[in-house]
Design a protein around this motif. Structure first.
Motif, PDB file in Angstrom:
ATOM      1  N   PRO A  72       0.959  -0.709   0.303  1.00  8.78           N
ATOM      2  CA  PRO A  72      -0.046  -0.470   0.225  1.00  8.78           C
ATOM      3  C   PRO A  72       0.792   1.577   0.082  1.00  8.78           C
ATOM      4  CG  PRO A  72       0.109  -0.978   2.115  1.00  8.78           C
ATOM      5  CD  PRO A  72       0.493  -2.251   1.721  1.00  8.78           C
ATOM      6  N   MET A  73       2.226   1.029   0.315  1.00 10.50           N
ATOM      7  CA  MET A  73       2.680   2.220   0.244  1.00 10.50           C
ATOM      8  C   MET A  73       3.229   2.875  -0.760  1.00 10.50           C
ATOM      9  SD  MET A  73       1.903   2.886   3.490  1.00 10.50           S
ATOM     10  CE  MET A  73       2.072   2.170   4.893  1.00 10.50           C
ATOM     11  N   ILE A 125       8.356  -1.743   3.424  1.00  9.96           N
ATOM     12  CA  ILE A 125       8.999  -0.905   4.534  1.00  9.96           C
ATOM     13  C   ILE A 125       8.705  -1.688   5.492  1.00  9.96           C
ATOM     14  CG2 ILE A 125       8.259   1.941   5.128  1.00  9.96           C
ATOM     15  CD1 ILE A 125       7.444   2.322   1.818  1.00  9.96           C
ATOM     16  N   LEU A 126       9.709  -1.992   6.172  1.00 10.74           N
ATOM     17  CA  LEU A 126       9.597  -2.292   7.601  1.00 10.74           C
ATOM     18  C   LEU A 126       9.222  -1.582   8.762  1.00 10.74           C
ATOM     19  CD1 LEU A 126      12.898  -4.637   7.196  1.00 10.74           C
ATOM     20  CD2 LEU A 126      10.573  -5.046   6.951  1.00 10.74           C
ATOM     21  N   VAL A 140       5.087  -1.420   8.760  1.00 12.96           N
ATOM     22  CA  VAL A 140       4.857  -2.276   9.670  1.00 12.96           C
ATOM     23  C   VAL A 140       5.734  -2.337  11.100  1.00 12.96           C
ATOM     24  CG1 VAL A 140       5.185  -5.091   9.259  1.00 12.96           C
ATOM     25  CG2 VAL A 140       5.784  -4.317   7.208  1.00 12.96           C
ATOM     26  N   GLU A 141       6.327  -1.893  11.880  1.00 23.49           N
ATOM     27  CA  GLU A 141       6.370  -2.147  12.980  1.00 23.49           C
ATOM     28  C   GLU A 141       5.818  -0.980  13.560  1.00 23.49           C
ATOM     29  OE1 GLU A 141      11.156  -2.320  15.411  1.00 23.49           O
ATOM     30  OE2 GLU A 141      11.224  -1.923  13.648  1.00 23.49           O
ATOM     31  N   LEU A 142       5.062   0.072  12.861  1.00 26.01           N
ATOM     32  CA  LEU A 142       4.080   1.036  13.480  1.00 26.01           C
ATOM     33  C   LEU A 142       2.752   0.665  14.041  1.00 26.01           C
ATOM     34  CD1 LEU A 142       5.753   4.071  12.210  1.00 26.01           C
ATOM     35  CD2 LEU A 142       5.943   3.628  14.566  1.00 26.01           C
ATOM     36  N   ILE A 143       2.284  -0.779  12.939  1.00 29.50           N
ATOM     37  CA  ILE A 143       1.255  -0.878  13.050  1.00 29.50           C
ATOM     38  C   ILE A 143       0.750  -2.213  12.904  1.00 29.50           C
ATOM     39  CG2 ILE A 143      -0.225  -1.060  11.061  1.00 29.50           C
ATOM     40  CD1 ILE A 143       1.027   0.858   9.362  1.00 29.50           C
ATOM     41  N   THR A 149      16.073  -4.991  16.104  1.00 32.54           N
ATOM     42  CA  THR A 149      15.534  -4.057  14.324  1.00 32.54           C
ATOM     43  C   THR A 149      14.529  -5.155  13.860  1.00 32.54           C
ATOM     44  OG1 THR A 149      16.687  -3.882  13.689  1.00 32.54           O
ATOM     45  CG2 THR A 149      16.956  -2.173  15.120  1.00 32.54           C
ATOM     46  N   LEU A 150      13.155  -4.589  13.377  1.00 32.55           N
ATOM     47  CA  LEU A 150      12.447  -5.507  12.638  1.00 32.55           C
ATOM     48  C   LEU A 150      13.839  -5.944  11.484  1.00 32.55           C
ATOM     49  CD1 LEU A 150      10.372  -7.165  12.158  1.00 32.55           C
ATOM     50  CD2 LEU A 150       9.453  -5.398  11.610  1.00 32.55           C
ATOM     51  N   GLU A 151      14.324  -5.137  10.690  1.00 28.83           N
ATOM     52  CA  GLU A 151      15.208  -4.800  10.084  1.00 28.83           C
ATOM     53  C   GLU A 151      16.037  -6.549   9.925  1.00 28.83           C
ATOM     54  OE1 GLU A 151      17.930  -2.072   6.926  1.00 28.83           O
ATOM     55  OE2 GLU A 151      17.239  -1.286   7.920  1.00 28.83           O
ATOM     56  N   GLU A 152      16.955  -6.175  11.564  1.00 30.34           N
ATOM     57  CA  GLU A 152      17.712  -6.982  11.733  1.00 30.34           C
ATOM     58  C   GLU A 152      17.503  -7.926  11.828  1.00 30.34           C
ATOM     59  OE1 GLU A 152      20.786  -4.433  13.777  1.00 30.34           O
ATOM     60  OE2 GLU A 152      19.425  -5.202  14.945  1.00 30.34           O
ATOM     61  N   PHE A 153      16.581  -8.712  12.487  1.00 31.70           N
ATOM     62  CA  PHE A 153      15.543  -9.824  12.463  1.00 31.70           C
ATOM     63  C   PHE A 153      15.271 -10.057  11.138  1.00 31.70           C
ATOM     64  CE2 PHE A 153      11.635 -12.795  12.831  1.00 31.70           C
ATOM     65  CZ  PHE A 153      12.347 -13.587  13.967  1.00 31.70           C
ATOM     66  N   PHE A 154      14.846  -9.800  10.088  1.00 28.33           N
ATOM     67  CA  PHE A 154      14.601  -9.865   8.502  1.00 28.33           C
ATOM     68  C   PHE A 154      15.456 -10.636   8.098  1.00 28.33           C
ATOM     69  CE2 PHE A 154      13.513  -8.824   4.549  1.00 28.33           C
ATOM     70  CZ  PHE A 154      12.349  -9.324   4.074  1.00 28.33           C
ATOM     71  N   ILE A 155      16.363  -9.339   8.347  1.00 27.28           N
ATOM     72  CA  ILE A 155      17.905 -10.285   7.898  1.00 27.28           C
ATOM     73  C   ILE A 155      18.332 -11.478   7.791  1.00 27.28           C
ATOM     74  CG2 ILE A 155      20.088  -9.228   6.932  1.00 27.28           C
ATOM     75  CD1 ILE A 155      17.725  -8.196   5.449  1.00 27.28           C
TER      76      ILE A 155
END
Length: 323
Positions: free
Chosen positions: A183-184, A215-216, A219-222, A307-313
């Motif tokens: 959506p973004m 856009i991580l 996602v983290e905010l919502i 962070t969500l980015e670190e976890f995702f990677i």
């Protein structure tokens, strides 16, 4: 008369299942003789409660859009079953209560924005008077002026404007569940903020939101919960606290020991070459005593969550490492 819901009634609404998927798989045949198989989704299971906001993350080609189209009934699964609002996938009754924003939507570009919303509203059987009011409200919500929407054809819209109209058409039928595919995409920072606010508004209204995004930070905010897909497999799922840990938890990395020895102590354990790291699930002093007894050693301990980015990677790398 306005019906006032008690806290108990609201809990019962939230606790109903909006989306259920059990063992969904999708395999495509390719090649000249259709003798090659490509698996885009593998044994995917999920339950989403009504009123929940669920985000799906994954690299390109992970199977996110395939999953979404199966849930919508656009694509039939090769195996597995599912339900939307208690109805089988693809059921017409459930579709009346669904809103959908595709990733790369194509609209009739000779229509104005107003005409497009009016047309889609008519497909859902929204009464003309209610339709006009709802269109005006939705244009205000997504930040498009009514004069532009009435006069300007979609072919003259920027990508961001088309995306805003897309969000509006996904809400024209006042759906119970909203599916949003990226959506973004194409939005400037102001547009992204507005879409975030719209999703949070839908959440406050008790609607279920299922969306894919790259856009991580959004996602983290919502999201209440997230799932990470890679090559058709669900590699992680949970709330942010479950996946990333709380501020009181420890991120521990070290070397030595085996996966079988460390897994009872560390959640989201990942081995990379000779080192490992994970989230400590038990008492820190006891853990340090234990790893010393098995000949392992901690090389870093941090009182902070990833962070969500670190976890995702990390999850994507670990998934590739298993192949």
């Amino acid at each position: 008369m306005v019906e006032v819901l008690t806290n108990e009634s609201q809990k019962q609404i939230i606790q109903r299942n909006a989306i259920v998927a059990e063992g969904l798989s999708k395999t495509y045949r390719t090649g000249f003789w259709l003798n090659q198989k490509i698996s885009s989704l593998q044994d995917f299971s999920l339950t989403i409660r009504q009123g929940e906001t669920f985000g799906v993350l994954g690299p390109n080609g992970a199977g996110k859009t395939t999953l979404l189209k199966i849930l919508l009934g656009i694509v039939k699964p090769t195996a597995g079953t599912g339900e939307i609002l208690g109805y089988p996938l693809g059921d017409r009754t459930a579709k009346q209560s669904i809103g959908y924003l595709p990733e790369n939507a194509y609209y009739y570009d000779y229509l104005t924005g107003w005409e497009l919303l009016d047309f889609i509203g008519s497909l859902f059987g929204v009464a003309p008077t209610l339709r006009r009011q709802r269109i005006a409200d939705l244009l205000d919500l997504v930040g498009l002026s009514q004069s532009v929407a009435r006069k300007k054809q979609l072919r003259q819209y920027s990508k961001g404007m088309v995306q805003r109209i897309g969000v509006a058409q996904a809400l024209i039928n006042d759906p119970e569940i909203v599916f949003l595919d990226e959506p973004m995409s194409g939005l400037d920072p102001v547009g992204r903020y507005q879409v975030r606010e719209i999703i949070l508004m839908l959440k406050n209204q008790g609607k279920t939101v299922f969306f894919n995004s790259h856009i991580l930070s959004d996602v983290e905010l919502i999201c209440d919960r997230i799932g990470i897909l890679n090559k058709g497999e669900l590699v992680a799922m949970g709330t942010l606290n479950e996946l990333l840990g709380t501020e009181q938890s420890y991120q521990v990395s070290g070397h030595g020991g085996t996966e079988a020895e460390l897994k009872p102590w560390l959640e989201h354990l990942i081995f990379q070459n000779d080192t490992w790291h994970g989230q400590l699930a038990k008492d820190l002093p006891e853990f340090l005593t234990y790893i010393a007894s098995i000949g392992a050693k901690a090389i870093a301990i941090e009182l902070a969550r990833q962070t969500l980015e670190e976890f995702f990677i990390d999850q994507i790398k670990a998934s590739r490492h298993k192949e």
